[in-house]
Structures are given as C-alpha cells and as structure tokens.
Design a protein around this motif. Structure first.
Motif, mmCIF file in Angstrom:
data_model
loop_
_atom_site.group_PDB
_atom_site.id
_atom_site.type_symbol
_atom_site.label_atom_id
_atom_site.label_comp_id
_atom_site.label_asym_id
_atom_site.label_seq_id
_atom_site.Cartn_x
_atom_site.Cartn_y
_atom_site.Cartn_z
ATOM 1 N N ALA A 306 -42.158 1.364 44.916
ATOM 2 C CA ALA A 306 -41.840 0.135 44.596
ATOM 3 C C ALA A 306 -40.090 0.015 44.512
ATOM 4 O O ALA A 306 -39.513 1.239 44.139
ATOM 5 C CB ALA A 306 -42.501 -0.211 43.290
ATOM 6 N N ASP A 307 -39.655 -1.233 44.323
ATOM 7 C CA ASP A 307 -38.091 -1.280 44.405
ATOM 8 C C ASP A 307 -37.930 -0.903 42.840
ATOM 9 O O ASP A 307 -38.470 -1.460 41.840
ATOM 10 C CB ASP A 307 -37.852 -2.801 44.404
ATOM 11 N N GLN A 308 -37.078 0.145 42.357
ATOM 12 C CA GLN A 308 -36.413 0.410 41.159
ATOM 13 C C GLN A 308 -35.314 -0.036 40.993
ATOM 14 O O GLN A 308 -34.256 0.251 41.929
ATOM 15 C CB GLN A 308 -36.646 2.129 41.132
ATOM 16 N N PRO A 309 -34.822 -0.571 39.969
ATOM 17 C CA PRO A 309 -33.599 -1.290 39.712
ATOM 18 C C PRO A 309 -32.610 0.323 39.351
ATOM 19 O O PRO A 309 -32.860 1.095 38.630
ATOM 20 C CB PRO A 309 -33.571 -2.039 38.521
ATOM 21 N N LYS A 310 -31.475 -0.040 40.161
ATOM 22 C CA LYS A 310 -30.412 1.297 39.666
ATOM 23 C C LYS A 310 -29.072 0.466 39.495
ATOM 24 O O LYS A 310 -28.629 -0.175 39.896
ATOM 25 C CB LYS A 310 -30.178 1.920 41.226
ATOM 26 N N ARG A 311 -28.547 1.144 38.248
ATOM 27 C CA ARG A 311 -27.082 0.806 37.935
ATOM 28 C C ARG A 311 -26.296 1.913 38.269
ATOM 29 O O ARG A 311 -26.486 3.242 37.624
ATOM 30 C CB ARG A 311 -27.298 0.323 36.561
ATOM 31 N N VAL A 312 -25.064 1.773 39.005
ATOM 32 C CA VAL A 312 -24.313 2.645 39.458
ATOM 33 C C VAL A 312 -22.831 2.479 38.570
ATOM 34 O O VAL A 312 -22.582 1.331 38.461
ATOM 35 C CB VAL A 312 -23.925 2.600 40.783
ATOM 36 N N PHE A 313 -22.304 3.440 37.786
ATOM 37 C CA PHE A 313 -20.981 3.273 37.501
ATOM 38 C C PHE A 313 -19.846 3.555 38.438
ATOM 39 O O PHE A 313 -19.738 4.553 38.847
ATOM 40 C CB PHE A 313 -20.730 4.258 36.171
ATOM 41 N N ARG A 314 -19.137 2.364 38.950
ATOM 42 C CA ARG A 314 -18.462 2.483 40.127
ATOM 43 C C ARG A 314 -17.113 2.742 39.430
ATOM 44 O O ARG A 314 -16.810 1.599 38.883
ATOM 45 C CB ARG A 314 -18.554 1.246 40.642
ATOM 46 N N ILE A 315 -16.414 3.709 39.868
ATOM 47 C CA ILE A 315 -15.117 4.114 39.277
ATOM 48 C C ILE A 315 -13.913 3.572 39.971
ATOM 49 O O ILE A 315 -13.994 3.399 41.021
ATOM 50 C CB ILE A 315 -14.930 5.517 39.168
ATOM 51 N N ASP A 316 -13.161 2.892 39.044
ATOM 52 C CA ASP A 316 -11.927 2.296 39.812
ATOM 53 C C ASP A 316 -10.837 3.490 39.804
ATOM 54 O O ASP A 316 -10.236 3.768 38.823
ATOM 55 C CB ASP A 316 -11.313 1.285 39.069
ATOM 56 N N GLN A 317 -10.746 4.158 41.012
ATOM 57 C CA GLN A 317 -9.691 5.139 41.243
ATOM 58 C C GLN A 317 -8.427 4.851 40.776
ATOM 59 O O GLN A 317 -7.719 5.849 39.883
ATOM 60 C CB GLN A 317 -9.879 5.661 42.644
ATOM 61 N N GLU A 318 -7.716 3.713 41.156
ATOM 62 C CA GLU A 318 -6.560 3.467 40.886
ATOM 63 C C GLU A 318 -6.431 3.506 39.282
ATOM 64 O O GLU A 318 -5.340 3.839 38.418
ATOM 65 C CB GLU A 318 -6.250 2.352 41.624
ATOM 66 N N ALA A 319 -7.259 2.609 38.454
ATOM 67 C CA ALA A 319 -7.062 2.441 37.120
ATOM 68 C C ALA A 319 -7.369 3.833 36.363
ATOM 69 O O ALA A 319 -6.626 4.005 35.359
ATOM 70 C CB ALA A 319 -8.237 1.502 36.846
ATOM 71 N N ALA A 320 -8.250 4.571 36.854
ATOM 72 C CA ALA A 320 -8.625 5.871 36.282
ATOM 73 C C ALA A 320 -7.199 6.638 36.230
ATOM 74 O O ALA A 320 -6.848 7.407 35.377
ATOM 75 C CB ALA A 320 -9.672 6.698 36.861
ATOM 76 N N ALA A 321 -6.653 6.873 37.411
ATOM 77 C CA ALA A 321 -5.390 7.469 37.633
ATOM 78 C C ALA A 321 -4.048 7.026 36.745
ATOM 79 O O ALA A 321 -3.484 7.835 36.160
ATOM 80 C CB ALA A 321 -4.773 7.470 39.139
ATOM 81 N N LEU A 322 -4.115 5.658 36.652
ATOM 82 C CA LEU A 322 -3.132 4.922 35.927
ATOM 83 C C LEU A 322 -3.289 5.772 34.352
ATOM 84 O O LEU A 322 -2.573 5.625 33.674
ATOM 85 C CB LEU A 322 -3.046 3.566 35.994
ATOM 86 N N ALA A 323 -4.712 5.610 33.886
ATOM 87 C CA ALA A 323 -4.819 5.794 32.674
ATOM 88 C C ALA A 323 -5.057 7.129 32.258
ATOM 89 O O ALA A 323 -5.030 7.723 30.952
ATOM 90 C CB ALA A 323 -6.368 5.225 32.298
#
Length: 653
Positions: A306-323
């Motif tokens: 059955a369809d299972q909802p999935k939540r993915v943390f999508r990382i903003d590579q540019e923002a992570a590098a600046l931080a």
C-alpha cells in the motif's frame, strides 16, 4: 486318459505359459513410461514403475517355478482325468455351474445381432456418460488432494505502516479465536518476524517475512485419531471464524495448511505482465477485484504494498555550505534524534569483537517531525544552525518492491480455493470470461496464458500460475506416458498374435476402466488426482492381461477344431475364475491404501476400475473377438454344438 499330478502341472503351466509371458510384459510396458515423467511428480513416481516392473518379472518366475511345485506338494498323490483343449473334460461342479451361468448370459448375445449391438451401444453410452462427469464437475480434477496434518498456519498481513503493537493486538485476538475450537491444542504467535521455517516458509517464502506489520500463528491440532474431521475441513471452518475478527482489525489473513499441496507460491496465482509498471498495477487491481467477487476464491492478496507516505529531508547544498554545515553532520544529527546513531566502539578485553555504542534519545523524549526541523547543530564557525534553515521536508511516497520472474517484470495476485470445488482448475474456468471482458484503455482484451510466460511484454497479458501450472505439467506428462503405454502394448500384442486388428480388440477394455474409475470418484466424493491417473495407467496393463487370456484360449480351442461360438463361450467360462480372482486380489490390495488421503485416488481407481472393467471385459472381449473372427469366415457351429444347445445341461466340448 489319466494323468499324474506332475503331468497336470506341466500341462497347466504350458496352457497359460504364453499368455502369462505376454501379459507380464504388457503390464511392465504399461508402467515403465511413468519412470520418464518429469517435473514435480517425476521423483515421486519413479520408484513405482521401477519396483513394480521388477516385481512383475519376479512374479513370472514364481508362476512358472514356485507355484507348480507348491501345487504338487499340496495335491499329494491325487490323479485327475486328462484335459486337452477341445477334448472331453471332467469338470468340477463349480466349474460346470460357472460355465452354465456364463453360457446362459452370453449365448443370446452371440446368436442375436440386435442384442449384441444393444450391449455394445450401451457400453459406449456408459463410457460417454462417465467421461461426461468431468464436464459437469461431478468428478473434480485436482493435482493432489489435501493431506491430513496436525497443524496449520494463520498468516497475518496488516497495512504497511501499522505499528508492532497493533499487529500484536490483531494476532492475539485471532489466536484467542483459534483456541476456542476443541481440536486445537495450542498456538504460537510470532509478531514482527516469521515463525520457524517449514514447508510453507521454504516454498512460499514466509521465512523472509519481517516488519512491524506481519504476524504468523502456528496452530497445532490433536492427533488424527482423536478428531473426526481432517485438518483441511478444520482449516476451512477456522477461516469462517477468523475472517470477521480480521476485518475488525483491518488485517489480511491466510489460513495456510502445512503442506498446502504442490510447492507453489499460492494455490491460485495470476501473473500480470506488460510494458508499463503503472498499467500492470491497474490491471492487477482489476484482476484482484474479480478474485474477490468470485465464490470459492478466498484469502485474496497481491504482492503490492500500500502507498506509504515518506518525508524526505532535502538538504540545500548551497545554504549548508554557506552556514558551514556538512550534509553528513545533518544526517547524523537526525539519526541520533530518531532511531539512534553509532557513536563509537567499546573494546572489551574478554570480547572477541568490539561492541557498537549507539547514541539515541529515549523513546518518550524523541522529537516529532516538527521538532526535528527545530533541531540545531554547531557549524564550523561555532554558531548553532537550525536544520530548517539548510533543509526542507518533501512529502513523497515510499517506493514499492519490483518483482521479476525470468527477467520479466511481474505483478502477482494470489488466492486460495475453498468451497464446493476446491480445485484451481474450476476457479480459472469461473473467472477467465470475466477477466477477458475487462475493459482497458489500450482497446484490446487481456490475453490469458496457461502454459508459459509471454514471449513479449509489448501488450498487457496475464499468466495463470500456481497449482494450475503443476497440474497441467503433470497431467500432460502422464498423458504422454499413457500414449506411449498404448503404443508399446499394441506393438507387443501385434508381435505375438501377428495381427493388426486383434490387438485393437484386446486393448478395447482399456477405456472401459473409466466406466468404473470416474463414477467411483463421483460416488466417494474424491478428487481425480495424479495418483488416480497412475491407477488408470496401471489398470490398462492389468485389463489387457485379462483380454490376452481370453483371446489366447479362444485360439487354442479353434486350433483344436472347436467351432467359433463354442470356443468363445468356453473361453469366457474357463478363464472366468482366474480373471475374477485376480480382480479380487487387486481390490483387496486397494483397500489397504484407501484410507491414506494422498493415495485415495489410486485406491479408488484400482478398486472401482477393476471391478467394472473386469465384468465388462468378460462380455465385450468375447463379443468383439467373435465379430472379428466371424468376418474371417470361421464356422460358427457344428452339429454336435446344435445338440448341446437343445439340452439345458449340455456341456460344451
């Protein structure tokens, strides 16, 4: 003249010697082809023809060596009037009574063509009616009958995403319902994992079942002799009790017998093939609806999550590098806050391997999804960076498993068969028209395959598999073996009698065995199974043996100068006793195995088949051979025979 017992033994052995040799080899010829049946049943069937063939050869030696010697020892010093084919005999009262009764029945049939034709037509009608029992489903065809075991399983599948606690609650309620039945001794419940591997685990891959939404109940029953019902009947009854409980917990259950039959994924399996995965799923859903709305089809399921909802943390590579935050730092922080992450290894002096140290938050304090976004982790500059500023949550669906069979993408729809028929053949017959009528946007009908996978995936197609595939292969191979049997027997008889028509008369009773076998299965309510087919093939050799004894004796009488009618009547009367005794011995042997659930079909075939076919052989073979010899212009009667007719006690000489 008078003969000694030693001379009588020689005469008797010589009289039946040739037909006994031929009959022995016809029985061997009828069994040997079974040794070459392949597929599932091959290893199980191979010992039968091999052992039986050696037994037949040994019995031939016993008949020619041991039996005459033992007879001489039993008879002692008695002497008897000399008998010769066609000569005057001094018969016992029993022999004379058999001859008188047999002659009373057969003479009107031989003398009057209309009665003769009526009998032959009646036999043909009986044969057609017996075969018709298959088509009206009075006799049900199945690969193997259900065995009587002292256990079965209840397989539980909850919707994907169900927590372990909910699965345990459903399994507990189902187990409690099972234990209310008097035949049940105990149950073992496995939740989140599979039970110990058994036949089902091996063949149906139950041993691979893992996860919080799966369960397995092992049900143990009292011994076979402590209950009236067989395990299959108990399993059917249990299914009706468990279905309402399963519906209350939104669970999909299967009552799986151990073993449930041939080693297949499920009793009924529909395999959906096609060029597009999504269209395969849509067609599989339609096929599943057909399964669910067909009477007698139970435990319907499919190999689609059955369809299972999935939540993915999508990382903003540019923002992570600046931080100043690395992606692996974010992943580690999220794992630690959730299921836990390995922080290092503990090396212990007494331990052979290091012990992983897992760092995780206590279950009661683990953050929710919203709290995870508020987590912060130190950057390389030393300041705390919120996860929400460098990653965003995307709502997606969990990928489904993709199944392949012989490198072709497939979607499985499975089910069991219960109710009146309990055979997948009839389930297929009930559903094939409905599946063919399914409307699909492609504008063509879904092609249904019964023998092999599709050669191309360009079109949507469905392959019937499961027990049907094994049934088809076994009965196909046994049908080929039966055809080889007919050919070998025909060649043997042609070589012996040097005639192309005589073997056809001798082999005529082979189909007549169906007049006993099929109604026998109908009367007893048993399935016509692979073991029933073995009985049919074995009977073909045994019945041909009876025909050979009759035809050979007719030829002996004719060589001695007897007229045709007298020879035919004499053959049936004289050979009546050994033929009937052989049939009775086979019936007694069949009674020994009729209580075994698997070999009941073999016993029914042997018992009913030999009784009816023996009775018909004693009538049909003399009539057919009489007609054959009549066409060759042999004299039917002589004056002495006419005189014998005028006296009711007159002996055939």
């Amino acid at each position: 003249g008078w003969t000694t017992p030693r001379q009588a033994a020689v005469y008797a052995t010589d009289e039946v010697g040739n037909p006994t040799i031929l009959a022995t080899f016809t029985v061997i010829a009828s069994l040997l082809p079974l040794a070459f049946v392949g597929g599932l049943m091959g290893p199980y069937m191979r010992p039968i023809p091999i052992n039986a063939s050696w037994a037949m050869l040994f019995s031939l030696l016993v008949a020619f060596i041991v039996t005459p010697w033992v007879t001489l020892r039993v008879m002692g010093g008695k002497v008897h009037p000399h008998k010769s084919a066609g000569g005057p005999d001094q018969e016992t009262k029993g022999e004379h009574r058999i001859e008188r009764i047999y002659t009373t029945i057969m003479r009107p049939l031989i003398e009057r063509p209309k009665r003769r034709a009526t009998v032959l037509v009646a036999v043909a009608v009986l044969l057609a009616g017996s075969v018709g029992l298959l088509f009206v489903r009075a006799v049900r065809v199945k690969m193997l009958p259900y065995d009587n075991k002292s256990e079965f399983q209840v397989i539980i599948d909850m919707p994907e995403g169900t927590p372990l606690e909910a699965t345990a609650a459903a399994a507990g309620a189902l187990a409690q319902t099972v234990r209310t039945q008097p035949e049940v001794t105990d149950t073992e419940v496995y939740v989140g994992t599979s039970g110990p591997i058994n036949f089902n685990g091996l063949v149906r891959h139950y041993f691979l079942r893992q996860g919080p939404n799966v369960g397995d109940i092992q049900v143990n029953l009292v011994g076979k002799h402590q209950r009236k019902q067989q395990s299959h009947d108990i399993a059917k009854r249990m299914r009706t009790l468990l279905d309402p409980v399963a519906a209350r917990y939104n669970a999909n259950i299967k009552v799986a017998e151990v073993p449930p039959g041939p080693p297949v994924l499920s009793t009924m399996v529909a395999e959906i093939y096609g060029p597009d995965a999504q269209r395969q799923l849509e067609v599989a859903k339609q096929v599943r609806e057909v399964f669910e709305t067909t009477p007698g089809i139970v435990d319907v399921d499919w190999f689609v999550e059955a369809d299972q909802p999935k939540r993915v943390f999508r990382i903003d590579q540019e923002a992570a590098a600046l931080a100043g935050v690395r992606p692996d730092m974010i992943a580690y922080e999220l794992r630690t806050a959730g299921a836990g992450a390995e922080a290092g290894l503990l090396h212990e002096a007494r331990g052979r391997e290091p012990i992983p140290i897992v760092l995780r938050v206590d279950r009661s304090q683990r953050p929710s999804l919203g709290d995870l976004e508020g987590l912060a982790l130190p950057s390389m500059q030393g300041r705390m960076v919120p996860v929400a500023s460098v990653a965003r949550i995307e709502e997606t669906t969990e990928d489904r498993n993709i199944y392949h069979k012989n490198l072709r993408r497939v979607v499985y729809v499975t089910a069991e068969v219960a109710g009146a028929t309990e055979s997948p053949i009839y389930g297929i017959l009930d559903m094939k028209k409905r599946i063919a009528a399914l409307s699909i946007p492609e504008g063509y009908h879904i092609e249904q395959l019964y023998k092999a996978q599709p050669t191309s995936e360009d079109r949507l197609q469905m392959k019937w598999d499961g027990e049907w595939q094994i049934t088809y292969e076994v009965f196909r191979d046994m049908g080929i073996a039966f055809a080889v049997v007919m050919l070998l027997v025909y060649v043997l008889v042609v070589a012996w009698f040097r005639s192309f028509l005589t073997p056809l008369v001798i082999m005529a009773p082979i189909p007549l065995t169906l007049i006993g076998i099929l109604p026998g299965h109908w009367i007893t309510g048993m399935f016509f199974t692979a073991t029933s087919m073995i009985g049919l093939i074995a009977l073909s050799g045994i019945i041909v043996r009876n025909s050979i004894l009759l035809v050979d004796f007719i030829n002996l009488e004719l060589e001695a100068g007897a007229p045709l009618e007298q020879a035919v009547l004499k053959a049936g009367a004289v050979r009546f006793r050994p033929i009937v005794l052989t049939a009775a011995a086979l019936v007694v042997g069949g009674l020994v195995i009729i209580l075994d659930p698997i070999f009941q079909g073999l016993a029914v075939s042997l018992i009913f088949g030999v009784i009816i076919s023996t009775a018909l052989t004693l009538v049909v073979i003399p009539l057919l051979y009489y007609l054959l010899l009549l066409r060759r212009g042999l004299p039917v009667k002589d004056d002495g025979d006419e005189a014998a007719h005028s006296h009711p006690q007159g002996e055939l000489s």
